[in-house]
Design an enzyme around this catalytic site. Structure first.
Site, short mmCIF file in Angstrom:
data_model
loop_
_atom_site.label_atom_id
_atom_site.label_comp_id
_atom_site.label_asym_id
_atom_site.label_seq_id
_atom_site.Cartn_x
_atom_site.Cartn_y
_atom_site.Cartn_z
N LYS A 151 38.56 22.04 31.47
CA LYS A 151 40.01 22.04 31.76
C LYS A 151 40.30 22.82 33.03
O LYS A 151 40.99 22.34 33.93
CB LYS A 151 40.77 22.69 30.59
N ASN A 152 39.74 24.04 33.11
CA ASN A 152 40.14 24.92 34.21
C ASN A 152 39.50 24.54 35.55
O ASN A 152 39.87 25.09 36.59
CB ASN A 152 39.85 26.38 33.84
N ASP A 197 38.80 33.95 27.84
CA ASP A 197 39.30 32.79 27.10
C ASP A 197 38.60 32.60 25.75
O ASP A 197 39.03 31.79 24.94
CB ASP A 197 39.18 31.52 27.95
N ASP A 214 51.61 37.15 42.58
CA ASP A 214 51.80 37.86 43.85
C ASP A 214 50.61 37.71 44.81
O ASP A 214 50.80 37.64 46.03
CB ASP A 214 52.12 39.35 43.59
N ARG A 258 50.33 26.11 33.88
CA ARG A 258 49.98 27.17 34.81
C ARG A 258 49.44 26.59 36.12
O ARG A 258 49.71 27.09 37.21
CB ARG A 258 48.88 28.00 34.14
N ASP A 281 50.35 29.52 29.20
CA ASP A 281 50.21 30.21 27.92
C ASP A 281 51.03 31.49 27.83
O ASP A 281 51.25 32.16 28.82
CB ASP A 281 48.75 30.58 27.72
N ARG A 289 52.10 36.99 33.80
CA ARG A 289 51.13 36.31 34.66
C ARG A 289 51.67 36.21 36.07
O ARG A 289 52.17 35.17 36.50
CB ARG A 289 50.82 34.92 34.09
N PRO A 290 51.59 37.31 36.81
CA PRO A 290 52.14 37.31 38.18
C PRO A 290 51.38 36.38 39.11
O PRO A 290 50.22 36.05 38.84
CB PRO A 290 51.97 38.76 38.62
N1 EPU Z 1 46.78 38.61 38.71
C1 EPU Z 1 47.74 39.29 39.42
N2 EPU Z 1 48.36 38.65 40.43
C2 EPU Z 1 48.08 37.37 40.77
C3 EPU Z 1 47.09 36.67 40.04
C4 EPU Z 1 46.45 37.31 39.01
O1 EPU Z 1 48.03 40.45 39.13
O2 EPU Z 1 48.68 36.84 41.72
C5 EPU Z 1 46.10 39.29 37.60
C6 EPU Z 1 46.48 38.67 36.25
O3 EPU Z 1 47.65 39.27 35.74
C7 EPU Z 1 45.25 38.93 35.42
C8 EPU Z 1 44.11 38.89 36.43
O4 EPU Z 1 44.71 39.06 37.71
O5 EPU Z 1 45.33 40.21 34.85
C9 EPU Z 1 43.29 37.63 36.44
O6 EPU Z 1 44.11 36.48 36.48
P1 EPU Z 1 43.60 35.11 37.11
O7 EPU Z 1 44.42 34.85 38.31
O8 EPU Z 1 42.14 35.14 37.23
O9 EPU Z 1 44.01 34.04 36.00
P2 EPU Z 1 44.63 32.60 36.22
O10 EPU Z 1 44.04 31.98 37.42
O11 EPU Z 1 46.10 32.65 36.08
C10 EPU Z 1 42.77 31.31 34.94
C11 EPU Z 1 42.69 30.40 33.75
C12 EPU Z 1 42.91 31.21 32.48
C13 EPU Z 1 41.88 32.33 32.42
C14 EPU Z 1 41.93 33.19 33.70
C15 EPU Z 1 40.83 34.24 33.75
C16 EPU Z 1 43.48 28.28 34.56
C17 EPU Z 1 44.54 27.23 34.58
N3 EPU Z 1 43.72 29.36 33.85
O12 EPU Z 1 44.08 31.85 34.93
O13 EPU Z 1 42.69 30.31 31.42
O14 EPU Z 1 42.14 33.15 31.31
O15 EPU Z 1 41.78 32.34 34.85
O16 EPU Z 1 39.58 33.66 33.65
O17 EPU Z 1 42.44 28.11 35.16
C18 EPU Z 1 42.98 29.34 29.29
O18 EPU Z 1 42.22 28.44 29.67
O19 EPU Z 1 43.34 29.46 28.11
C19 EPU Z 1 43.48 30.30 30.28
C20 EPU Z 1 44.51 31.10 30.08
#
Ligand code: EPU
Length: 439
Positions: A42-43, A326, A145, A113, A137, A142-143
Site C-alpha cells: 500500500k505505502n 505499522d 511541516d 494521507r 488514519d 500528523r503534521p
Molecule cells: N513528521 C513531522 N512533520 C512532517 C512529517 C512527519 O513532524 O512534516 C513526523 C510525524 O509526526 C511522525 C514522524 O515524523 O512522528 C514520521 O512520520 P512520516 O512522515 O514518516 O509518516 P507518513 O509519511 O505520514 C507513512 C505511512 C504510515 C507509516 C509512517 C511511518 C503512508 C501513506 N503512510 O506515513 O503508514 O506509519 O510512514 O513509517 O505511507 C499505515 O500504513 O497504517 C500508516 C499509517
C-alpha cells in the site's frame, strides 16, 4: 478514545450511526494453517500511483497494486484531474498526458494521507497545485511541516487557504535537511525534485524504508536521475521530462507481518509467499524471541507456533530497519495474551495506542505510559464488541479476536479496507471462523 457512560465508546456509536456498516464476527480459538499470497505494498503503491502524474508521454502500467479503498480514491482523484485510469485485478493503466486540472477535490483528497504527494507532483508537472489538507488514519497529530518547508526551500510559494494547501512556482535547486527521517517528506520532495532544468537537489536525513526505495526505482524507470535511495542522503538531478513506464510494486511487508503474527497468535502454521524476507528482519527476530518458529525459503516465510502461549518481550517501533510502527498495534495484541510483561514503545507515532481501550474490553491488562504501553500478559482474552479506529489498530483487533474465547464483534471495518487487500477472505481461507454482516 474515552469510555461512554453506558460502556459504549463514542466511536462505536459513531460507527453504528453510519448508514450501513459491515461488522465482523470472529470466533476465536481456530488454528490457522496454509499458504497465503501477499499483495503489493500500500505505502509504495500510493506514491508510485501519484508519481505517474509526472509523465508527459505514454501510458504507465502498474502491476501488483493492492485492491484497497485508498487506491479506489486515488483513481477517482486522477479522473477528476483529467487523467485516464483503468484498473483490472492488480494491474492499473494510467495515462496522465491528458491532465486538465491541478485542483484536487476536497471530499476525495481528505480521505487519504497519500493525497499530500499530489501537491508536489502537480507543482512539478504544472507549476501550480491546490490540494486539501490530507486525511488518513487517526493515529495522533500528523503534521506536514517538513513537506512544506522542503517545497519552500525549492522556491515554491506555498500557503493554506480554506482547508487547502495552495502552491505555485517552478521548483529550483535546494539542499534540504529533514529534522526527522519522514517517509512521506522524503518521497514527496524526491518526487518534486525530479523535474526541472539542470537542478541538483539533496535531501539529508532521509527515510530509508523499502517503500522509499521502490518509489525511487519507479521514478528512475520513468527517466529520473536519483542517487542514494536507501541511504541517509538522496541526490536528485532534475531532468526536463519524464515518461511513462511499466513497473511492479514491492510486496506489502506489513500485510506479510500481520499473517506471520496470525500464525503465532493461533498456534498455527502459515507461509506467506511472494515476499522480500529482508524487509521483515526485525519482525522475524521479535517473533522468534516470542517463541514462534520462523523459516525462510526463497521468497516465502513460514511461521509456526507449536508451543502454545507466546513469551513476553519488549518492542521498540522505530524507522526502518527497526521494528515497523505499522505493526506495533498487532504485536501488542499478541503480547496481550503472552506469558509475562512487555513494554511496547513507539518512537514514530507517540499516540498510536487507540486500540488499547478496545483490548481492555477483551480482558487485556494494558496501560498507556508515555509513548508506550505496558502489557501484563493474561492467559486468555475474552470476546467483546470492539471498534477499529485505524487500519493497523483494526488488524490488531482481528488478531486479538482470533485467540479470544467466544465471538468478538468488530466495527469500523472500512478502516481495514483502506489498507489490507482481502484480509478477511485470506484469513477464512486459512481456517478462520469469521462472518461479516451489514447493520
Ligand atoms: N513528521 C513531522 N512533520 C512532517 C512529517 C512527519 O513532524 O512534516 C513526523 C510525524 O509526526 C511522525 C514522524 O515524523 O512522528 C514520521 O512520520 P512520516 O512522515 O514518516 O509518516 P507518513 O509519511 O505520514 C507513512 C505511512 C504510515 C507509516 C509512517 C511511518 C503512508 C501513506 N503512510 O506515513 O503508514 O506509519 O510512514 O513509517 O505511507 C499505515 O500504513 O497504517 C500508516 C499509517
Amino acid at each position: 478514545m474515552g469510555n461512554g457512560g453506558d460502556g459504549v465508546t463514542p466511536t462505536v456509536l459513531e460507527e453504528m450511526a453510519r448508514p450501513t456498516e459491515r461488522v465482523l464476527s470472529v470466533q476465536g480459538g481456530r488454528r490457522l494453517h496454509g499458504e497465503v499470497g501477499i499483495s503489493g505494498s500500500k505505502n509504495a503503491s500510493l506514491p508510485i500511483f501519484v508519481a505517474t502524474l509526472l509523465a508527459e508521454q505514454g501510458q504507465t502500467r502498474l502491476l501488483g497494486v493492492p485492491q484497497i479503498s485508498d487506491v479506489e480514491v486515488l483513481c477517482d482523484i486522477f479522473r477528476g484531474l483529467g487523467a485516464k485510469v483503468s484498473w483490472r485485478g492488480d494491474v492499473i493503466d494510467i495515462d496522465t498526458t491528458t491532465l486538465t486540472n491541478h485542483n484536487v477535490e476536497q471530499e476525495l483528497g481528505q480521505k487519504l494521507r497519500a493525497s499530500t504527494y499530489l501537491f508536489g507532483a502537480l507543482l512539478a508537472r504544472t507549476g501550480q497545485a491546490k490540494v486539501p489538507y490530507p486525511g488518513g488514519d487517526r493515529i495522533g497529530s500528523r503534521p506536514i511541516d517538513f513537506h512544506i518547508a522542503g517545497l519552500r526551500a525549492m522556491g515554491a510559494e506555498v500557503y493554506t487557504e480554506g482547508g487547502f494547501l495552495v502552491g505555485s512556482g517552478r521548483l529550483q535547486e535546494a539542499s534540504i535537511y529533514l529534522e526527522r527521517p519522514s517517509v512521506g517528506a522524503t518521497i514527496h520532495l524526491m518526487m518534486a525534485a525530479t523535474l526541472g532544468r539542470d537542478t541538483v537537489t539533496t535531501i539529508a536525513n532521509c527515510a530509508m524504508e523499502p517503500e522509499v526505495i521502490d518509489v525511487a526505482r519507479f521514478l528512475s524507470a520513468m527517466g529520473a536521475k536519483i542517487y542514494g535511495a536507501g541511504t541517509k542522503t538522496l541526490k536528485i538531478m532534475a531532468v526536463k521530462r519524464l515518461h511513462a513506464a511499466t513497473y511492479e510494486v514491492i510486496p506489502d511487508r506489513l500485510e506479510a507481518g500481520t499473517f506471520l503474527m496470525a500464525a503465532g497468535q493461533t498456534n498455527g502454521r502459515i507461509a506467506v509467499s511472494g515476499v522480500i524476507p529482508e524487509h521483515l528482519t526485525a519482525v522475524i527476530a521479535k517473533l522468534r524471541q516470542m517463541g514462534v518458529t520462523v523459516d525462510i525459503f526463497g521468497d516465502a516465510i513460514e511461521a509456526r507456533n507449536e508451543g502454545g502461549m507466546l513469551r513476553a518481550t519488549d518492542v521498540m517501533a522505530e524507522e526502518y530497519p527497526g521494528f515497523p510502527t505499522d505493526l506495533q498495534p498487532c504485536i501488542a495484541a499478541l503480547l496481550a495474551s503472552a506469558r509475562g510483561d512487555s513494554l511496547v514503545t513507539d518512537l514514530v507515532w507517540a499516540d498510536r495506542f487507540q486500540y488499547v481501550d478496545e483490548l481492555l474490553r477483551m480482558g487485556g491488562q494494558i496501560k498507556v505510559a508515555g509513548s508506550g504501553v505496558r502489557i501484563q500478559g493474561v492467559p486468555r482474552l475474552t470476546a467483546a464488541e470492539v471498534c477499529a479506529n485505524d487500519i493497523r489498530g483494526g488488524a490488531a483487533l482481528v488478531l486479538a479476536a482470533l485467540r479470544a474465547e467466544g465471538t468478538t464483534r468488530i466495527y469500523g471495518m472500512h478502516h481495514l479496507d483502506r489498507g489490507y487487500a482481502g484480509l478477511i477472505e485470506k484469513l477464512v481461507e486459512l481456517g478462520a471462523d469469521i462472518e461479516e454482516d451489514v447493520v
